[in-house]
Design a protein around this motif. Structure first.
Motif, PDB file in Angstrom:
ATOM      1  N   PHE A   1       4.068 -11.870   4.125  1.00  0.00           N
ATOM      2  CA  PHE A   1       5.122 -10.942   4.504  1.00  0.00           C
ATOM      3  C   PHE A   1       5.984 -11.465   5.653  1.00  0.00           C
TER       4      PHE A   1
ATOM      5  N   GLN B   1       3.721  -5.631   1.243  1.00  0.00           N
ATOM      6  CA  GLN B   1       4.346  -4.938   2.375  1.00  0.00           C
ATOM      7  C   GLN B   1       3.421  -3.837   2.904  1.00  0.00           C
TER       8      GLN B   1
ATOM      9  N   TYR C   1      -4.848  -8.903   6.365  1.00  0.00           N
ATOM     10  CA  TYR C   1      -4.094  -8.608   7.592  1.00  0.00           C
ATOM     11  C   TYR C   1      -4.939  -7.906   8.661  1.00  0.00           C
TER      12      TYR C   1
ATOM     13  N   TYR D   1       0.563  -5.413   4.744  1.00  0.00           N
ATOM     14  CA  TYR D   1       0.969  -6.015   6.019  1.00  0.00           C
ATOM     15  C   TYR D   1       0.951  -4.978   7.146  1.00  0.00           C
ATOM     16  N   TYR D   2       1.524  -3.805   6.846  1.00  0.00           N
ATOM     17  CA  TYR D   2       1.625  -2.772   7.879  1.00  0.00           C
ATOM     18  C   TYR D   2       0.356  -1.925   8.002  1.00  0.00           C
TER      19      TYR D   2
END
Lengths: 382, 203
Positions: free
Chosen positions: B194, A189, A223, A192-193
Motif C-alpha cells: 500500500f 487498503q 501490517y 493497511y489501515y
C-alpha cells in the motif's frame, strides 16, 4: 457479532401487481425498515448511495440522521459511501456531524461505486477509480485524526491550515469498512489501515469470497494489526423466508424471475445453489448463513438484503420480524460456539473509545519504560 | 500435453466440429509424447454463457470448460461464419473467459479456423479471429484454416490442415509437459504494497 440490514434503495415495480412505488414511498419505506430492524433486535442498518434512477438514497447522512433521531440502539452505516466521487472533506464533515447527533452509533463503508457515468457527473475519471479511493481515503483518515491539516494531492484542491468540523466525537473517528467485490487493492487498503473489510458476496460463489477474505486477513496480519483471525470481516446475504420452504419459493419466484438484478438469467434454483441467496424456511437461512463461516472464518458483521426485487414493504417488515425472532437469536448462539477468544467483535464507538484510553495509558507507560511498537493499541475488544 | 478444442458449430453433425476434429487429430499426431485432447462444444454451454453474461459468474459446467481452456497447453478454435464474422456465441465464450481471467490465453498457442458456405468469407480468419486472439494475448499460428462447403470435396484442405497442425505442434511442449498455468489461487493475488500506491500518487 453484529447482524443487520442493508438496503440498495432501488425503486422496483412489484411484478405481481405491476405497481411501482413513488420515490417518497420508497424513502419512507427505507426508514420504516430501519426502525423495524431496531424493533426486531438487529444491530445495524446500512443504506446505499446512488446518484441515478431508479435509486433514491443520494443523501445518506440526511436519511441516517433522521433514523438516528428515531432509534436508540441501532448502528447506522452505509453500503457504500462513494469515496471516489464524493469530496473526502465533505465525507469527514457529514459523518462527524452524524456521529454527534447519533451519539456515536455510526460507522461507514467505503466503496468505489459501480455506475460508470457517476464519475464524469461528479467531475472524476473512472479509470482513476482505485487511485481516487486511495488518495481520498488517505485524506479522510487524516482529517479525522489531525486537527489542522495541510495537504496536497492529485485529485483535489490543496488544503492549507484546514480543520474539518465538527471534530469526531470524543476524538474517535467512526469505524470504517472498505467494501469491494473484485479488487484486491481495496482488501490491501483495508488491511493497511487495520480497517474492516466487507465482501458483498451476494452475487458471488463462495470460492471467490474466500479468496478475497483470505487476502485481506493475511495482509491485515502483515501490517501488524493482529492475527489473520482477528481481522474485521463483514459479509452480505439475501434471503426470503416462509415457515414452509415451498411457500417461500412459490411466493418469491415471480419476484426473482423479474428482478432487474437477477431476473431473466439463471434459475432461482441455480442461483440459490451458487450464491448466498436463500429462499426457504428460517432453518435453511440459519444453515446457509452459518456455512459462510466455513470459508470466511469467524467474522464480525452479517448484513442481510431484505427489500430486494420489488417486494412490498409489508412483506419486508414481516421478513425482518422473522429474522429477528427466529433466525438471528439462533445465529448469535451458534456463531458464538467455537469462536476463538481472540476474535474481536466489530468495533463500536464505545470499544474504540476504550481502546484509545488504553492506548493512551499504554503510551504513557511506554514513554517511561522500554520502547514499544504501539501495536497493542490496535487491538479492539469490547 | 493438453490440447483443448473449442468448437462453435451449431448443427449436429456440424462441419465446424468436423474441421475441429481433423485439426486436433493432425496436431496430436505430431506430439511425440501424446496429446490429451478435450473438445468443448460451445453449443452445449449456450445457456450457461448467456447466464454468465447477466449474472457475472459461470455455472459449474461452464467454469469447468473455462478452466480447461485456461490450463490447456494449446488451443484449436473453430467457428462458423455468421454475418461476416465469428458467431456471437463463439465470441461470448471468449468474452466470459476474458472477463474471468484476462490472462487466460496469454502466451498460449492457438490455431484459428472457420467454416462457411462459400469461400467469400475466408478472410474472416484475418479480420476477425486473429485480432480477437491477439487482444487476448494468445500466440496465433501463421496458418489459419478456412473450410467452405466446396473445400470438403476439393484439393487443398488437407494440406492446409497439415500445415497449420505442424505450426501448432511446433509450439507445444514436446516431451516434458511445460509448467502448466493453473487458475490463480489466493496466494497468487498480486499485491502492490500500500505504501507504494500512496507514494505513486504523491509524485
Amino acid at each position: 457479532m453484529q447482524f443487520g440490514i442493508f438496503s440498495v434503495g432501488d425503486v422496483t415495480p412489484d411484478p405481481t401487481t405491476g405497481r411501482t412505488p413513488t420515490e417518497r414511498e420508497r424513502i419512507k419505506a427505507m426508514v420504516a425498515i430501519a426502525l423495524k430492524a431496531e424493533e426486531a433486535g438487529l444491530d445495524v442498518f446500512a443504506t446505499g448511495e446512488h446518484h441515478n434512477p431508479p435509486f433514491v438514497p443520494s443523501s445518506p447522512t440526511t436519511m441516517l440522521g433522521y433514523i438516528a433521531a428515531r432509534t436508540e440502539r441501532l448502528v447506522l452505516s452505509t453500503s457504500t459511501t462513494l469515496i471516489t466521487t464524493n469530496d473526502p472533506v465533505k465525507i469527514a464533515e457529514d459523518f462527524a456531524m452524524l456521529q454527534h447527533l447519533a451519539d456515536g452509533r455510526v460507522d461507514l463503508m467505503m466503496g468505489r461505486g459501480n455506475t460508470g457515468p457517476v464519475y464524469p457527473w461528479f467531475g472524476k475519471d473512472i479509470r482513476q477509480g482505485i487511485n481516487l479511493a486511495i488518495e481520498n481515503y488517505a485524506l479522510l483518515h487524516r482529517l479525522w485524526r489531525e486537527d489542522v491539516v495541510n495537504w496536497e494531492g492529485r485529485f483535489r484542491t490543496p488544503l492549507q491550515g484546514f480543520t474539518s468540523t465538527p471534530r469526531p466525537m470524543d476524538g474517535v473517528p467512526p469505524f470504517v469498512w472498505h467494501g469491494s467485490i473484485r479488487s484486491p487493492e481495496i482488501a490491501e487498503q483495508a488491511a493497511y489501515y487495520g480497517d474492516g473489510f466487507f465482501h458483498n458476496n451476494i452475487f458471488w460463489p463462495a470460492d471467490h469470497t474466500k479468496r478475497m477474505v483470505e487476502l485481506y486477513r493475511s495482509r491485515y496480519a502483515h501490517y501488524g494489526h493482529g492475527t489473520p483471525e482477528q481481522a474485521i470481516v463483514g459479509l452480505g446475504g439475501q434471503v426470503f423466508m416462509r415457515k414452509n420452504s415451498q411457500d417461500a419459493v412459490r411466493e418469491f419466484r415471480p419476484y426473482f424471475d423479474n428482478a432487474p438484478v437477477y431476473g431473466h438469467g439463471p434459475s432461482l434454483e441455480d442461483f440459490t445453489e451458487q450464491t448466498p441467496l436463500t429462499v426457504g424456511s428460517p432453518q435453511q437461512v440459519i444453515e446457509k448463513t452459518l456455512s459462510f463461516r466455513e470459508y470466511a472464518g469467524d467474522y464480525q458483521r452479517q448484513l442481510f438484503l431484505m427489500d430486494h426485487a420489488g417486494l412490498p414493504l409489508k412483506t419486508v417488515l414481516e421478513q425482518i420480524d422473522m429474522l429477528g425472532e427466529e433466525v438471528v437469536p439462533v445465529l448469535r448462539e451458534e456463531f458464538a460456539k467455537g469462536r476463538p477468544a481472540g476474535v474481536p467483535d466489530a468495533p463500536t464507538h464505545a470499544s474504540l473509545l476504550a481502546a484509545k484510553a488504553a492506548g493512551a495509558a499504554g503510551a504513557a507507560e511506554a514513554a517511561q519504560g522500554a520502547e514499544e511498537s504501539g501495536s497493542e493499541s490496535q487491538e479492539v475488544s469490547v | 500435453m493438453k490440447l483443448v478444442v473449442v468448437s462453435a458449430g451449431l448443427g449436429v453433425p456440424s462441419s465446424t466440429r468436423l474441421l475441429a476434429d481433423r485439426l486436433a487429430a493432425a496436431t496430436a499426431e505430431r506430439v511425440p509424447s501424446g496429446a490429451e485432447v478435450r473438445v468443448i462444444e460451445v453449443r452445449d454451454l449456450a445457456v450457461a454463457i448467456a447466464h454468465n453474461l447477466t449474472s457475472g459468474f459461470p455455472g459449474p459446467a461452464l467454469a469447468d470448460a473455462l478452466d480447461a481452456v485456461t490450463e490447456a497447453d494449446g488451443l484449436v478454435v473453430v467457428t462458423p461464419v455468421f454475418s461476416a464474422s465469428y458467431s456471437g456465441l463463439f465470441k461470448s465464450f471468449f468474452d466470459v473467459l476474458g472477463a474471468r481471467d484476462r490472462d487466460a490465453l496469454a502466451g498460449k498457442p492457438v490455431l484459428i479456423a472457420a467454416t462457411g458456405g462459400s469461400a467469400r468469407h475466408s478472410l474472416v480468419l484475418d479480420h476477425a479471429l486473429r485480432p480477437l486472439f491477439a487482444y487476448l494475448r494468445a500466440v496465433v499460428v501463421p496458418t489459419g484454416v478456412y473450410a467452405a462447403s466446396e473445400d470438403w470435396g476439393a484439393e487443398g484442405l488437407p494440406d492446409r490442415i497439415e500445415r497449420a497442425a505442424a505450426e501448432l505442434a511446433a509450439l507445444l511442449p514436446a516431451t516434458l509437459p511445460a509448467p502448466r498455468r493453473e487458475r490463480e489461487e489466493p496466494e497468487a493475488f498480486e499485491v502492490v504494497p500500500f505504501e507504494e500506491r500512496l507514494a505513486a500518487l504523491r509524485d
